[in-house]
Design an enzyme around this catalytic site. Structure first.
Site, short mmCIF file in Angstrom:
data_model
loop_
_atom_site.label_atom_id
_atom_site.label_comp_id
_atom_site.label_asym_id
_atom_site.label_seq_id
_atom_site.Cartn_x
_atom_site.Cartn_y
_atom_site.Cartn_z
N LYS A 54 -13.49 0.13 -4.21
CA LYS A 54 -14.55 0.54 -3.29
C LYS A 54 -15.65 1.30 -4.02
CE LYS A 54 -11.87 0.66 1.01
NZ LYS A 54 -11.37 1.50 2.13
N GLU A 104 0.82 -1.21 0.00
CA GLU A 104 0.00 0.00 0.00
C GLU A 104 0.85 1.26 0.00
OE1 GLU A 104 -2.97 -0.03 3.07
OE2 GLU A 104 -4.34 -1.21 1.82
N HIS A 139 11.64 -25.45 1.33
CA HIS A 139 11.13 -26.60 0.57
C HIS A 139 10.11 -26.16 -0.48
CE1 HIS A 139 12.82 -30.04 2.90
NE2 HIS A 139 12.93 -29.10 3.83
#
Length: 496
Positions: free
Chosen positions: A485, A342, A371
């Protein structure tokens, strides 16, 4: 400075080992010298932010000038965001829960969840809720919700609380106690600056409604953490809390969610579990003071920012793998994901030119991801910086026993502590990457405690402020988040 000298160690023992990030084949002294003027300007800008809260060109999401005040949070002083009285109130709140509240559910997303989860993981570990009340020193169990919209998990969390309440009643009946005087007590902490955060509020309302219906077997209380403004600027959650008589803590102005772990947003969770708030803020303050020097080689936040910036800009290392060696530090990496993404993932610079800046952050954990991911780190594109985190001394450190001496390969890995095996794995990983010209560095925490955690988180927070200046982007806005939004609101209204 040679590669062998590329370690910055603070008086606390915290260190930044950048041997595999600086020197021949990596970021060079010439690279640093070429941006000397920009480093000087960046340091002046960060000091100006500290003194005034002003950041050049920074606007709120509403397009008005907005102060940036997170660097004030480590200093507990009258008139600051954290004051002696506010910290005392947090501690009193925590003490009021001991042996009185059975479970806390914290509802929050983004910075209202990620930082809180870090404090919980480092202090409590995975098995806190399975411990007895005595083992938890009277503090309640603690669960998190509201950090995603997930019908199954929300339903199962409510069911778990109902099951625990029933178990308490059954136990009380067996002891022939008056069960009606001892309900299962649940505290819901709802964290939202606006009070309209979809993820947080939808989960909160589902849980609140379901648990309230179980009275008197379950007693529900609520604490709101929201914008403290009243009257004309009062938020939805502040108004609701005032109407319902819920106690309130503050989401302070000038502190974005990704920096809020040092404020009441994070410290309210710290209070619920007995986390050392004073030591945490003291570690952050000590790091801030160290970083006030203009000498880059003694300022870990500026040095970290400059090396990562140059690694990306000059050498194409535009992915950062944050890889702590410790299970309970995974949430630190998850917190850092938001901080980096952000703060520095920006389409335009301060002059409005498209630059598409920022490193893509990736979470990895110790030998788990040696791994799972190291094949890509070692043989994939040379576009990554791997940032390790090492714990110097562990509170508990079992020695691997030689229980199968006839099995030679197992016998060979016995006789030394688990921590030595863990660090040998990290050293091997770092050396293999270095040998192939792959950038990496290590933060070393002398111990995994509140003080050193405060140092680390604050270093990372201040680093993005420095890097924002170097890259000429606003590290404190998040316009990309607003894009979805604006589309989400109409979609939700259409569901009605």
């Amino acid at each position: 400075m040679s590669n062998q000298e590329a370690i910055l160690t603070l008086s606390s023992g915290f260190s930044f080992d950048y041997n595999n990030l600086y020197g021949q084949g990596f970021v060079t002294r010439a690279d640093i010298e070429n941006i000397a003027d920009r480093l000087t300007a960046a340091h002046k800008a960060v000091n100006h932010m500290r003194a005034t809260g002003e950041v050049r060109g920074h606007l709120s999401k509403d397009g008005v000038p907005e102060k940036v005040l997170f660097s004030q949070l480590p200093y507990v002083e009258p008139g600051n965001l954290n004051t002696p009285s506010s910290i005392a109130r947090l501690k009193e709140f925590g003490q009021s829960l001991k042996n009185k509240v059975d479970a806390v559910i914290s509802f929050g997303i983004g910075g209202s969840y990620l930082g809180n989860k870090v404090l919980f993981d480092v202090h409590c570990g995975e098995f806190w809720n399975s411990k007895s009340k005595e083992q938890r020193q009277g503090y309640p169990k603690l669960y998190f919700s509201g950090n995603n919209i997930d019908p199954r998990r929300t339903t199962e969390l409510v069911a778990l609380i109902l099951h625990e309440a029933n178990s308490k009643t059954v136990h009380a009946d067996a002891c022939k106690a008056k069960t009606t005087s001892e309900p299962y007590k649940v505290l819901l902490i709802v964290i939202s600056k606006s009070g309209s955060t979809l993820d947080t509020m939808s989960n909160f309302m589902v849980a609140y409604d379901a648990l309230k219906k179980e009275a008197p077997a379950i007693a529900v209380e609520v604490v709101a953490v929201t914008d403290p403004a009243e009257k004309a600027n009062e938020t939805l959650l502040h108004k609701l809390a005032a109407q319902e008589g819920w106690p309130m803590f503050s989401v302070p102005d000038g502190v974005g969610g990704r920096f809020s772990v040092f404020s009441e947003v994070g410290l309210v969770t710290a209070a619920c579990i007995g986390f050392d708030i004073d030591a945490f803020l003291a570690g952050a303050q000590a790091m801030d003071k160290v970083c006030q020097t203009e000498d880059i080689w003694q300022n870990p936040a500026m040095l970290n920012a400059a090396l990562k910036y140059l690694a990306a800009e000059n050498y194409g290392r535009d992915i950062e793998v944050f890889m702590p060696y410790g299970d309970y530090l995974k949430s630190v990496a998850e917190w850092y994901i938001q901080l980096l993404a952000e703060s520095l993932g920006k389409r335009t610079d301060r002059e409005g030119r498209e630059v598409f800046y920022g490193r893509t952050p990736i979470v990895a954990v110790g030998t788990t991801d040696m791994h799972a991911q190291t094949q890509q780190h070692q043989d994939g594109k040379k576009n990554k910086v791997v940032q390790f985190v090492k714990v110097g001394k562990w509170a508990t450190d079992p020695v691997i026993p030689d229980v199968f001496p006839s099995a030679a390969k197992l016998s060979q890995i016995s006789g030394f502590p688990l921590s030595q095996a863990l660090d040998a794995a990290r050293e091997a990983n770092a050396a293999a990457l270095k040998n192939d010209g792959r950038f990496n560095a290590t933060f070393v925490l002398p111990e995994m405690n509140a003080y050193h955690l405060g140092e680390l988180l604050y270093l990372l927070a201040l680093s993005v402020a420095y890097e924002g200046e170097l890259a000429n982007v606003d590290a404190f806005d998040q316009p990309g988040v607003e894009a979805y939004k604006r589309l989400l609101g109409p979609l939700l209204r259409s569901l009605k």
